[in-house]
Design a protein around this motif. Structure first.
Motif, short mmCIF file in Angstrom:
data_model
loop_
_atom_site.label_atom_id
_atom_site.label_comp_id
_atom_site.label_asym_id
_atom_site.label_seq_id
_atom_site.Cartn_x
_atom_site.Cartn_y
_atom_site.Cartn_z
N GLU A 136 0.81 -1.22 0.00
CA GLU A 136 0.00 0.00 0.00
C GLU A 136 0.84 1.27 0.00
OE1 GLU A 136 -3.03 0.27 -0.53
OE2 GLU A 136 -4.02 -1.59 0.01
N SER A 137 2.16 1.14 -0.20
CA SER A 137 3.04 2.31 -0.25
C SER A 137 3.92 2.19 -1.49
CB SER A 137 3.92 2.39 1.00
OG SER A 137 3.12 2.48 2.17
N VAL A 138 3.88 3.22 -2.34
CA VAL A 138 4.65 3.17 -3.58
C VAL A 138 6.09 3.61 -3.38
CG1 VAL A 138 2.58 3.57 -4.94
CG2 VAL A 138 4.02 5.51 -4.33
N GLY A 139 6.36 4.35 -2.30
CA GLY A 139 7.71 4.83 -2.07
C GLY A 139 7.78 5.76 -0.87
N GLN A 140 8.94 6.35 -0.70
CA GLN A 140 9.18 7.26 0.42
C GLN A 140 9.70 8.59 -0.11
OE1 GLN A 140 12.17 5.19 2.74
NE2 GLN A 140 13.84 5.77 1.37
N GLN A 141 9.53 9.65 0.68
CA GLN A 141 10.11 10.95 0.35
C GLN A 141 10.85 11.46 1.56
OE1 GLN A 141 8.42 15.32 -0.60
NE2 GLN A 141 7.92 13.81 -2.18
N ARG A 142 12.13 11.85 1.37
CA ARG A 142 12.97 12.28 2.47
C ARG A 142 13.56 13.64 2.16
NH1 ARG A 142 17.06 7.35 3.35
NH2 ARG A 142 17.20 7.46 1.06
N LEU A 143 13.69 14.45 3.20
CA LEU A 143 14.35 15.75 3.08
C LEU A 143 15.85 15.58 3.36
CD1 LEU A 143 11.81 18.06 4.97
CD2 LEU A 143 12.04 17.68 2.50
N PRO A 144 16.68 16.54 2.94
CA PRO A 144 18.11 16.47 3.26
C PRO A 144 18.33 16.32 4.76
CG PRO A 144 17.70 18.19 1.64
CD PRO A 144 16.35 17.71 2.09
N GLY A 145 19.24 15.44 5.13
CA GLY A 145 19.54 15.21 6.53
C GLY A 145 18.73 14.09 7.17
N ALA A 168 6.34 11.66 -9.32
CA ALA A 168 6.68 10.27 -9.63
C ALA A 168 5.77 9.30 -8.89
CB ALA A 168 8.15 10.01 -9.29
N ALA A 169 5.44 9.64 -7.66
CA ALA A 169 4.54 8.78 -6.88
C ALA A 169 3.16 8.72 -7.51
CB ALA A 169 4.45 9.28 -5.44
N VAL A 170 2.65 9.85 -7.97
CA VAL A 170 1.35 9.88 -8.64
C VAL A 170 1.38 9.01 -9.89
CG1 VAL A 170 -0.28 11.35 -9.88
CG2 VAL A 170 0.65 12.10 -7.68
N ALA A 171 2.48 9.08 -10.63
CA ALA A 171 2.61 8.27 -11.84
C ALA A 171 2.57 6.78 -11.53
CB ALA A 171 3.91 8.63 -12.56
N LEU A 172 3.00 6.41 -10.31
CA LEU A 172 2.97 5.00 -9.89
C LEU A 172 1.66 4.61 -9.21
CD1 LEU A 172 6.62 4.63 -8.53
CD2 LEU A 172 5.68 3.66 -10.63
N GLY A 173 0.72 5.57 -9.14
CA GLY A 173 -0.60 5.25 -8.61
C GLY A 173 -0.90 5.77 -7.23
N ALA A 174 0.04 6.49 -6.60
CA ALA A 174 -0.21 7.00 -5.24
C ALA A 174 -1.41 7.94 -5.25
CB ALA A 174 1.02 7.72 -4.71
#
Length: 333
Positions: free
Chosen positions: A32-41, A55-61
């Motif tokens: 149920e998770s297409v990926g993660q998003q991380r900030l610097p640090g 990119a997440a929307v393109a994968l169906g998020a």
């Protein structure tokens, strides 16, 4: 209705315990998770693909889920650009923080302009009664702990799964934001006004069939100077027939209050039993759940075996061990 799948937002989280929401969703909602998003640090990695919102929307998020729970539950200003970008890309936002998403003017205005939905799962418009203390039908198991953030949710989910595998009628009852995201329902008990915490716990686990088990996710700890209040209210309202004590065998002091040492299991079992017997005189601790993620399997098993002998209780790791001895004990109640 919260739309899935998710893009899990980790912000600039430095440690895994701060990102326990993201780990919980990853582990208990596979696929149920297409990926993660991380900030610097950011020092946390879920092992998922790093994605932009587009990119997440393109994968169906369909939604970005804030997978971080910083102390205080506020939304740092450094997160706002990423949350706005998610809305612009077509994602709803899901948060379990104390601060409502709509309290940030930029986020609220962007959501209104774009027709996106802001989900604040920690908050509810439901009103809860004062606790009655009345004994309810059905059976209840509550996970409790020597500290916060050491496995109460994972233990409750694993026990529910094990009971169902045995063919028993059981439901997981979520009391925190991550549990609610996993179960799709529940009460964020730490967001309830203090006088109504026990009443909310009663509402969460109402009358049920005599052989039905509600497995209730614990919160906080009786031994935590900041969170003991919510723990006690949850215990009294849950009226547990059984409790499973969660513990990290390597932790020497409370995670965020290092001046407070972790109490011994014997003391913890006694105190939790005493507290629970106010509303259920038959309450008892039936097992010990250990978080052994930092130990190799042989050492972890040796510690579990030693504690089982010492306390006469099944001792297990919900992510590494068989729960059959615990289930057998629960069935015997």
């Amino acid at each position: 209705m919260i739309l899935r799948p998710y893009l899990l937002f980790l912000g600039d989280a430095k440690t895994e315990w701060v990102a326990k929401t993201a780990f919980g969703v990853r582990d208990w909602l596979p696929g149920e998770s297409v990926g993660q998003q991380r900030l610097p640090g950011c020092g946390v990695d879920l092992g998922l693909a790093d994605l932009t919102a587009e990119a997440a929307v393109a994968l169906g998020a369909r939604s970005m889920l804030i997978g971080v729970a910083p102390v205080g539950g506020e939304i740092p200003p450094s997160w706002t650009p990423s949350l706005l970008a998610a809305l612009e890309a077509g994602l709803d936002l899901v948060s379990g923080l104390h601060t409502r998403l709509g309290d940030v003017a930029e986020i609220r205005q962007a959501a209104e302009r774009l027709g996106r939905t802001l989900h604040d799962v920690r908050h509810t418009d439901r009103r809860f009664p004062i606790a009655t203390g009345r004994k309810r039908r059905g059976k209840r198991l509550l996970t409790v702990g020597t500290d916060c953030a050491l496995g109460k949710k994972y233990t409750a989910l694993a026990i529910t799964r094990a009971l169902k595998a045995r063919g028993l009628d059981a439901d997981f009852r979520a009391t925190g934001q991550t549990g609610i995201m996993i179960a799709g329902d529940g009460v964020a008990i730490d967001a309830v006004v203090a006088d109504f915490v026990s009443g909310a716990a009663e509402t969460l686990s109402p009358d049920a069939a005599d052989n039905h088990w509600d497995v209730i996710e614990g919160q906080g700890s009786l031994f935590h100077p900041a969170y003991a209040g919510v723990t006690l209210g949850l215990i009294h309202g849950s009226q547990p027939d059984a409790m499973v004590l969660c513990h990290d065998p390597l932790r020497q002091a409370l995670h965020s209050h290092t001046d407070y040492p972790i109490v011994g299991l014997k003391v913890a079992i006694s105190r939790f039993t005493e507290a629970a017997r106010l509303t259920n005189p038959a309450a008892q601790v039936v097992g010990v759940s250990l978080n052994t993620s930092s130990l190799d399997p042989d050492r972890a098993q040796a510690i579990m075996d030693a504690l089982a002998r010492e306390h006469g209780l099944p001792c297990f790791d919900p992510m590494r061990s068989s729960l059959e001895p615990l289930v057998a004990r629960i069935v015997s109640l």
